[in-house]
Design an enzyme around this catalytic site. Structure first.
Site, mmCIF file in Angstrom:
data_model
loop_
_atom_site.group_PDB
_atom_site.id
_atom_site.type_symbol
_atom_site.label_atom_id
_atom_site.label_comp_id
_atom_site.label_asym_id
_atom_site.label_seq_id
_atom_site.Cartn_x
_atom_site.Cartn_y
_atom_site.Cartn_z
ATOM 1 N N ASP A 101 36.957 34.538 44.770
ATOM 2 C CA ASP A 101 36.785 35.185 43.470
ATOM 3 C C ASP A 101 36.446 34.183 42.359
ATOM 4 O OD1 ASP A 101 37.369 36.455 40.944
ATOM 5 O OD2 ASP A 101 38.586 37.926 42.022
ATOM 6 N N SER A 149 33.935 38.780 39.870
ATOM 7 C CA SER A 149 34.819 39.687 40.593
ATOM 8 C C SER A 149 34.393 41.149 40.400
ATOM 9 C CB SER A 149 36.266 39.438 40.169
ATOM 10 O OG SER A 149 37.173 40.010 41.076
#
Length: 295
Positions: A157, A43
């Site tokens: 993510d 991320s």
């Protein structure tokens, strides 16, 4: 300056705006003479790591430091689609100016970014291919950005399965495995803010209220005034990431862990970038003194 000439296998976790602390971590490591020999990130960790390997950390830092009232929300297009996902193409386009268009395998140091194939429940680790694609996939936070379609996969993510990818970084003999944990269960002393910072913080609060309102209307029944669904889902994801991070640290036992408090800021508080960069610097200095130099 003392030159330690120590190789660092650097692992950068996910955690939204807290990821600005990653910048401070990298700055101190470089100033102290450590050599970052490889990077893995999830991320925001994949983004900051990707900016570093692109050689554009300074302009990126400058851009983030002046986010303020123009902040991330304007770039994200606060328009909720019929399935509850926020448009975010503007911010990704802006980010591309700080990311090399090179392939990962052609970078000077080994790099890995983690995403998740949400349909097949599988971790996807980018070690080759376009750097910008790897980062775009890794930062696609569920409930916020639509999945990134790549080779027929819907990728989100990496923090969904692996918020601190200690098992993905390339190691070399004699290096130190250093992890930056953005979800650490440690206290945070909030610095005193000036009036401009307070104004920016209020902008953030209002935008968060807007998202909560828009999200909640998809789930309310009649006049039932349930709490903000966006906030509820975000807190649930954080809880999951904290536990997964604890498990990863216990399993892989990094040589050094830099703790960034999970309470230091919320996911979109990028207007506090300067504060968080300084916090990252402070925590890195502490970790070096407590976990490296004492040995």
């Amino acid at each position: 300056m003392t030159k330690h000439k120590q190789d660092i296998a650097l692992v950068l976790s996910g955690g939204g705006a807290r990821g600005m602390a990653h910048i401070g971590v990298i700055e101190v490591l470089k100033e102290k003479g450590y050599h970052i020999s490889s990077i893995a990130g999830t991320s925001i960790g994949s983004l900051v790591g990707g900016v570093y390997v692109s050689g554009k950390m300074e302009p990126f830092k400058e851009w983030m430091a002046h986010m303020g009232k123009m902040d991330m929300f304007r770039l994200m297009d606060l328009v909720i689609s019929k399935n509850g996902i926020i448009r975010g193409e503007k911010v990704f386009k802006e980010m591309e100016q700080f990311i090399s268009d090179a392939n990962i395998e052609d970078l000077e140091i080994p790099y890995a970014a983690v995403a998740v194939d949400v349909r097949n429940h599988k971790e996807v680790v980018f070690r080759k291919g376009k750097l910008v694609d790897a980062i775009r996939a890794s930062v696609s936070i569920p409930t916020i950005f639509k999945p990134f379609t790549y080779n027929g996969q819907e990728l989100v993510d990496g923090g969904v399965l692996n918020p601190l990818p200690l098992d993905c970084v390339k190691r070399k003999e004699g290096d130190l495995l250093l992890a930056v944990d953005l979800n650490a269960d440690v206290p945070y002393d909030l610095p005193q803010h000036n009036s401009e910072q307070e104004s920016s913080n209020q902008t953030y609060v209002k935008a968060l209220e807007f998202i909560n309102e828009k999200w909640s209307k998809y789930f309310r029944n009649g006049k039932n005034k349930t709490s903000g669904f966006f906030e509820l889902i975000t807190l649930s994801v954080y809880a999951m990431q904290v536990k997964l991070t604890e498990i990863a640290i216990e399993k892989h036992k990094p040589d050094v862990v830099i703790d960034i408090s999970k309470t230091s800021c919320d996911i979109f508080e990028f207007q506090r970038s300067e504060e968080l960069i300084q916090y990252g610097r402070k925590q890195t200095e502490k970790a070096i003194n407590d976990q490296i130099l004492k040995d």
